[in-house]
Scaffold this active site. Sequence first.
Site, PDB file in Angstrom:
ATOM      1  CE  LYS A 188       1.465  -4.099   4.153  1.00 45.21           C
ATOM      2  NZ  LYS A 188       0.164  -4.529   4.624  1.00 45.21           N
TER       3      LYS A 188
HETATM    4  C1  LIG Z   1      -0.604  -5.450   5.572  1.00 44.36           C
HETATM    5  C2  LIG Z   1      -1.194  -6.764   5.169  1.00 44.36           C
HETATM    6  C3  LIG Z   1      -2.548  -7.052   5.306  1.00 44.36           C
HETATM    7  C4  LIG Z   1      -3.499  -6.172   6.050  1.00 44.36           C
HETATM    8  O1  LIG Z   1      -3.546  -4.876   5.578  1.00 44.36           O
HETATM    9  P1  LIG Z   1      -4.317  -3.776   6.439  1.00 44.36           P
HETATM   10  O2  LIG Z   1      -4.554  -2.679   5.457  1.00 44.36           O
HETATM   11  O3  LIG Z   1      -3.395  -3.383   7.554  1.00 44.36           O
HETATM   12  O4  LIG Z   1      -5.576  -4.382   6.940  1.00 44.36           O
HETATM   13  C5  LIG Z   1      -3.038  -8.229   4.801  1.00 44.36           C
HETATM   14  N1  LIG Z   1      -2.227  -9.120   4.208  1.00 44.36           N
HETATM   15  C6  LIG Z   1      -0.909  -8.894   4.068  1.00 44.36           C
HETATM   16  C7  LIG Z   1      -0.067  -9.923   3.366  1.00 44.36           C
HETATM   17  C8  LIG Z   1      -0.346  -7.724   4.557  1.00 44.36           C
HETATM   18  O5  LIG Z   1       0.968  -7.512   4.455  1.00 44.36           O
END
Ligand SMILES: *Cc1c(COP(=O)(O)O)cnc(C)c1O
Length: 387
Positions: A188
């Site tokens: 991210k």
């Molecule tokens: C990465 C992601 C999540 C989940 O994030 P985590 O921190 O891995 O639980 C949820 N929604 C979207 C759209 C994502 O890209």
Amino acid sequence: MTAQPFLPFALPDIGEAEIAEVVDTLRSGWITTGPKTRRFEEDFAAWLGEPALHALAVNSATAGLHLALEALGIGPGDEVITTTHTFTATAEVVRYLGADVVLVDIDPATLCLDVDAVERAITPRTKAVIPVHYAGLAADMARLIPLARRHGLKIVEDAAHALPTTSGGRLVGTLASDATVFSFYANKTITTGEGGMVVVRDDELAKRIKVMRLHGISRDAFDRFTAKVPSWYYEIVAPGFKYNLTDIAAALGIHQLKRAREFQQRREAVAMAYHQALADLPLQLPPGPRDGDTHSWHLYVVRLADEARIGRDAFIEKLFAAGIGCSVHYIPLHLQPYWRDRYGLRAGQFPHSQRAYERLVSLPMYSRMTEADVARVAEAARQALLS
Ligand SMILES: *Cc1c(COP(=O)(O)O)cnc(C)c1O
């Protein structure tokens, strides 16, 4: 031809300050939730420009989405609307609570949920809607927020892609929704390895989330400063979860957050370089933000045009053969066995998501990409599409 090193689809950008802070944490004797997590939360609210917001650190965005919906009272018999064009985490949390997911199609221009489709999906059981700011472009919040308010629906923003993203000039996290959930997963825009942040305005909502993220433990039942109740005393007020962030992870987050704007500028520069380098290829390039708004450029998603001579799968294979990593965001939920079978879904119900899915590819995108990396991806795309 000399083999070039593999160019990954995503890479974290961890600096010396992050490393030093983690080492400091390890040496401090306090490695799980503690002073650094508290500092990360305070920094996060301040970074959003509203120190009065509650920023609550959790060990994933999935946990944060679960906690936000739980605190809003979502449960069996309720329906929650979200986009089919997302990662399963957005929807699975609704099922954790025994409520039902109602998937809707996307706006083909933005790949974010279609607000008209949301309106058509509302029933007397609908309690909440979860917009996803796909790829880092804000969903149409100017229309979604008033629609949700008219129907008494709660709004929980899945902002996993949206740091920093603005909508109508305001940072996602400060909009008039009930909760906003950010992800700090490894790929991210800022990362703590695993981690997330729930942002809420309402004091009672914040209180419930705090209690439920750590086993349902409440220490608010008494006044710790009267010294009448010993420090070891606590009360369990609900069967809570184990969703707290560690100080080791928060140590990373404190410094990643400081670099969030610099990262966004780097990603934007990469996106602009892609726009130029890919302009004459049979590709539909991703939309930019509205005038005056910020796109986080978490993802750079292209769609193969009708006139492309190869299909999406062959395109990805050719890029991989050239040493370039790609991904697909997402295989829509309506095609996934669990969601398809539970709700009897058909591709024809989601024509825009289906069509986008069949044509889209996420190209490499991360802050440390160089101009040469972008040129290499563009050249491989050119070879794949035109040779
Ligand atoms: C990465 C992601 C999540 C989940 O994030 P985590 O921190 O891995 O639980 C949820 N929604 C979207 C759209 C994502 O890209």
